[in-house]
Design an enzyme around this catalytic site. Structure first.
Site, PDB file in Angstrom:
ATOM      1  N   ARG A 162       0.855  -1.175  -0.004  1.00  0.00           N
ATOM      2  CA  ARG A 162       0.034  -0.096  -0.016  1.00  0.00           C
ATOM      3  C   ARG A 162       0.851   1.167  -0.024  1.00  0.00           C
ATOM      4  O   ARG A 162       1.810   1.473   0.613  1.00  0.00           O
ATOM      5  CB  ARG A 162      -0.872   0.164   1.170  1.00  0.00           C
ATOM      6  CG  ARG A 162      -2.105  -0.830   1.218  1.00  0.00           C
ATOM      7  CD  ARG A 162      -3.090  -0.531   0.154  1.00  0.00           C
ATOM      8  NE  ARG A 162      -4.258  -1.528   0.066  1.00  0.00           N
ATOM      9  CZ  ARG A 162      -4.260  -2.582  -0.897  1.00  0.00           C
ATOM     10  NH1 ARG A 162      -3.140  -2.788  -1.578  1.00  0.00           N
ATOM     11  NH2 ARG A 162      -5.527  -3.154  -0.750  1.00  0.00           N
ATOM     12  N   GLU A 194      -2.350   7.223  -5.183  1.00  0.00           N
ATOM     13  CA  GLU A 194      -2.829   6.621  -6.347  1.00  0.00           C
ATOM     14  C   GLU A 194      -4.581   6.913  -6.930  1.00  0.00           C
ATOM     15  O   GLU A 194      -4.721   6.626  -8.046  1.00  0.00           O
ATOM     16  CB  GLU A 194      -2.426   5.146  -6.448  1.00  0.00           C
ATOM     17  CG  GLU A 194      -3.373   4.544  -5.540  1.00  0.00           C
ATOM     18  CD  GLU A 194      -2.958   3.002  -5.391  1.00  0.00           C
ATOM     19  OE1 GLU A 194      -1.855   2.697  -5.201  1.00  0.00           O
ATOM     20  OE2 GLU A 194      -3.736   2.248  -5.504  1.00  0.00           O
ATOM     21  N   HIS A 236      -0.837  -0.503  -9.751  1.00  0.00           N
ATOM     22  CA  HIS A 236      -1.412  -1.405  -9.130  1.00  0.00           C
ATOM     23  C   HIS A 236      -2.049  -2.601  -9.766  1.00  0.00           C
ATOM     24  O   HIS A 236      -3.317  -2.803  -9.868  1.00  0.00           O
ATOM     25  CB  HIS A 236      -2.863  -0.573  -8.483  1.00  0.00           C
ATOM     26  CG  HIS A 236      -3.073  -1.289  -7.154  1.00  0.00           C
ATOM     27  ND1 HIS A 236      -3.276  -0.400  -5.786  1.00  0.00           N
ATOM     28  CD2 HIS A 236      -3.295  -2.798  -6.745  1.00  0.00           C
ATOM     29  CE1 HIS A 236      -3.474  -1.322  -4.845  1.00  0.00           C
ATOM     30  NE2 HIS A 236      -3.464  -2.695  -5.301  1.00  0.00           N
TER      31      HIS A 236
HETATM   32  P1  NAI Z   1      -1.562 -11.186   5.396  1.00  0.00           P
HETATM   33  O1  NAI Z   1      -2.601 -10.676   6.360  1.00  0.00           O
HETATM   34  O2  NAI Z   1      -1.513 -12.644   5.067  1.00  0.00           O
HETATM   35  O3  NAI Z   1      -0.175 -10.594   5.778  1.00  0.00           O
HETATM   36  C1  NAI Z   1       0.153  -9.610   6.514  1.00  0.00           C
HETATM   37  C2  NAI Z   1       1.165  -9.595   7.346  1.00  0.00           C
HETATM   38  O4  NAI Z   1       1.723  -8.375   7.943  1.00  0.00           O
HETATM   39  C3  NAI Z   1       1.073 -10.585   8.676  1.00  0.00           C
HETATM   40  O5  NAI Z   1       1.789 -11.545   8.878  1.00  0.00           O
HETATM   41  C4  NAI Z   1       0.786  -9.319   9.604  1.00  0.00           C
HETATM   42  O6  NAI Z   1       1.123 -10.135  10.939  1.00  0.00           O
HETATM   43  C5  NAI Z   1       1.825  -8.636   9.368  1.00  0.00           C
HETATM   44  N1  NAI Z   1       1.978  -7.049   9.874  1.00  0.00           N
HETATM   45  C6  NAI Z   1       0.791  -6.650  10.601  1.00  0.00           C
HETATM   46  N2  NAI Z   1       1.062  -5.424  10.921  1.00  0.00           N
HETATM   47  C7  NAI Z   1       2.472  -5.271  11.022  1.00  0.00           C
HETATM   48  C8  NAI Z   1       3.358  -4.390  11.558  1.00  0.00           C
HETATM   49  N3  NAI Z   1       3.073  -3.446  12.151  1.00  0.00           N
HETATM   50  N4  NAI Z   1       4.643  -4.727  11.389  1.00  0.00           N
HETATM   51  C9  NAI Z   1       5.312  -5.773  10.497  1.00  0.00           C
HETATM   52  N5  NAI Z   1       4.348  -6.877  10.238  1.00  0.00           N
HETATM   53  C10 NAI Z   1       2.913  -6.474  10.227  1.00  0.00           C
HETATM   54  O7  NAI Z   1      -1.992 -10.286   3.959  1.00  0.00           O
HETATM   55  P2  NAI Z   1      -1.247 -10.403   2.473  1.00  0.00           P
HETATM   56  O8  NAI Z   1      -2.232 -11.301   1.805  1.00  0.00           O
HETATM   57  O9  NAI Z   1       0.076 -11.001   2.605  1.00  0.00           O
HETATM   58  O10 NAI Z   1      -1.376  -9.142   1.969  1.00  0.00           O
HETATM   59  C11 NAI Z   1      -0.475  -8.169   2.163  1.00  0.00           C
HETATM   60  C12 NAI Z   1      -0.820  -6.993   1.816  1.00  0.00           C
HETATM   61  O11 NAI Z   1      -0.684  -6.815   0.428  1.00  0.00           O
HETATM   62  C13 NAI Z   1      -2.181  -6.668   1.833  1.00  0.00           C
HETATM   63  O12 NAI Z   1      -2.730  -5.782   3.315  1.00  0.00           O
HETATM   64  C14 NAI Z   1      -2.174  -5.379   0.654  1.00  0.00           C
HETATM   65  O13 NAI Z   1      -2.343  -3.983   1.394  1.00  0.00           O
HETATM   66  C15 NAI Z   1      -1.142  -5.795  -0.088  1.00  0.00           C
HETATM   67  N6  NAI Z   1      -1.784  -6.286  -1.408  1.00  0.00           N
HETATM   68  C16 NAI Z   1      -1.533  -5.784  -2.682  1.00  0.00           C
HETATM   69  C17 NAI Z   1      -1.900  -5.995  -3.791  1.00  0.00           C
HETATM   70  C18 NAI Z   1      -1.581  -5.438  -5.314  1.00  0.00           C
HETATM   71  O14 NAI Z   1      -2.291  -5.624  -6.164  1.00  0.00           O
HETATM   72  N7  NAI Z   1      -0.645  -4.631  -4.974  1.00  0.00           N
HETATM   73  C19 NAI Z   1      -2.947  -7.179  -3.958  1.00  0.00           C
HETATM   74  C20 NAI Z   1      -3.210  -7.834  -2.540  1.00  0.00           C
HETATM   75  C21 NAI Z   1      -2.744  -7.259  -1.473  1.00  0.00           C
END
Ligand code: NAI
Length: 336
Positions: free
Chosen positions: A234, A263, A295
């Site tokens: 993000r 964005e 994106h």
């Molecule tokens: P997920 O929930 O499986 O993993 C996110 C990880 O971040 C978790 O392990 C969580 O504990 C950790 N986390 C939360 N707060 C934290 C902090 N303060 N410090 C360090 N780690 C922290 O989510 P997933 O599926 O891996 O997605 C991650 C991100 O990817 C989403 O939140 C979204 O923003 C982004 N995304 C981007 C896309 C794109 O097209 N560019 C598409 C899908 C997701």
């Protein structure tokens, strides 16, 4: 159920229509993104389907609610753009697609890393101009480099697995340790150690109050000179002005972004005939060592199929009063 689908893109419509066949919902495809100005288009629709750059702030949710909407079905994983407190007060359910293809985003992350490191954006443009010189195209081996992964959840873990295959040393920062990442030899460290030791930093945590601008001037002051930074998570995770300063000083050696703080006013549309008024964004575009995609990390057939399938299932599940808890979002997601 009548569903107003905001911000419909041509590439996703077919996937949504196909996924809807067994459900038979009445889908109204709308091109405008959702905002206070457009929310009235959904009046009379009990369900609204929204994407990452729709604005689901309090006034928009109030307008939707006044028009009879009871469900916001997000066709994305992130929900940082939804005022969840307002949704709760209004009694609006918010559903999302928590996981569709972590591979899609992880593979795009690695594509960006390879492209910006080996300067593919410059070499492809040169060859098209019949310029076959190699000056300025020197990259580095990924093998043996240290990668800092911030957020080792679903996507971060796939990135770890891929880069483990490249022979990288892995560092991680997360609130929870992933057994899979530990099994790859990833070492969990604090943010300062990650900044100091990583040659490459890649962001895979959600945008929350705790992670907002986690990459800022203080972080970059600790980072290795010439560090490569990749953000496919993000835009708000990065203080873009601090990043521009670090690009100018050489602290950041290469930057690849799929997301950008502002964005919402740019991405997902063709602005090639228009003047871009965002001077921060246009400054980023001037650096030879910066590449930006709009994106698109999620944009694979597999991911679009799964997004459509889960979104339509969430809408049907809402009708029968049983959205799977892992697909529901509430204020509790912001705690901790
Ligand atoms: P997920 O929930 O499986 O993993 C996110 C990880 O971040 C978790 O392990 C969580 O504990 C950790 N986390 C939360 N707060 C934290 C902090 N303060 N410090 C360090 N780690 C922290 O989510 P997933 O599926 O891996 O997605 C991650 C991100 O990817 C989403 O939140 C979204 O923003 C982004 N995304 C981007 C896309 C794109 O097209 N560019 C598409 C899908 C997701």
């Amino acid at each position: 159920m009548r569903v107003a689908v905001f911000g419909t893109q041509a590439f996703e419509r077919g996937f949504l229509e196909q996924a809807n066949e067994p459900h038979g919902h009445e889908l109204l495809f709308l091109e405008p993104t959702l905002s206070t100005q457009t929310a009235s288009l959904a009046h009379g629709y009990p369900a609204v389907c929204a994407f990452v750059n729709d604005r689901l702030d309090r006034p928009t949710l109030e307008s939707l609610h006044a028009g009879g909407t009871r469900l916001v079905a997000l066709r994305c994983a992130g929900f940082n753009h939804v005022d969840l407190a307002a949704a709760e007060t209004l009694g609006l359910a918010v559903a999302r697609v928590p996981a569709y293809s972590p591979h899609a985003v992880a593979e795009h992350t690695v594509a960006l890393l390879l492209a910006v490191n080996r300067k593919l954006h410059r070499s492809v443009a040169r060859v098209r101009e019949h310029n076959f010189s190699l000056g300025g195209l020197v990259g580095f081996d990924l093998h043996g480099k240290t990668v800092g992964i911030i957020g080792t959840g679903k996507i971060g873990a796939v990135v770890a697995r891929i880069l483990h295959g490249f022979g990288c040393t892995l560092l991680g920062l997360d609130r929870y340790e992933s057994p899979e990442c530990l099994g790859l030899g990833l070492r969990y460290v604090d943010i300062r150690t990650l900044a100091r030791e990583a040659d490459i930093i890649t962001l895979h945590c959600p945008l929350t109050p705790q992670t907002h601008r986690i990459i800022n001037a203080d972080f970059l002051a600790l980072a290795r000179p010439g560090v490569t930074l990749i953000n496919t998570s993000r835009g708000g995770l990065v203080d873009t002005r601090a990043v521009i300063d670090a690009l100018k000083s050489g602290r950041i050696g290469a930057l690849a972004l799929d997301v950008y703080e502002e964005e919402g006013d740019l991405f997902f549309r063709d602005l090639s005939d228009e003047i871009i008024r965002d001077d921060v964004f246009t400054r980023l575009l001037t650096f030879p060592n910066v590449i930006i995609t709009a994106h698109q990390a999620f944009l694979t057939r597999e991911a679009l199929t799964e997004i459509a399938r889960v979104t339509l299932s969430n809408i049907s599940a809402f009708e029968s009063g049983a959205i799977p808890p892992e697909n529901l979002v509430g204020r509790t997601h912001f705690s901790g």
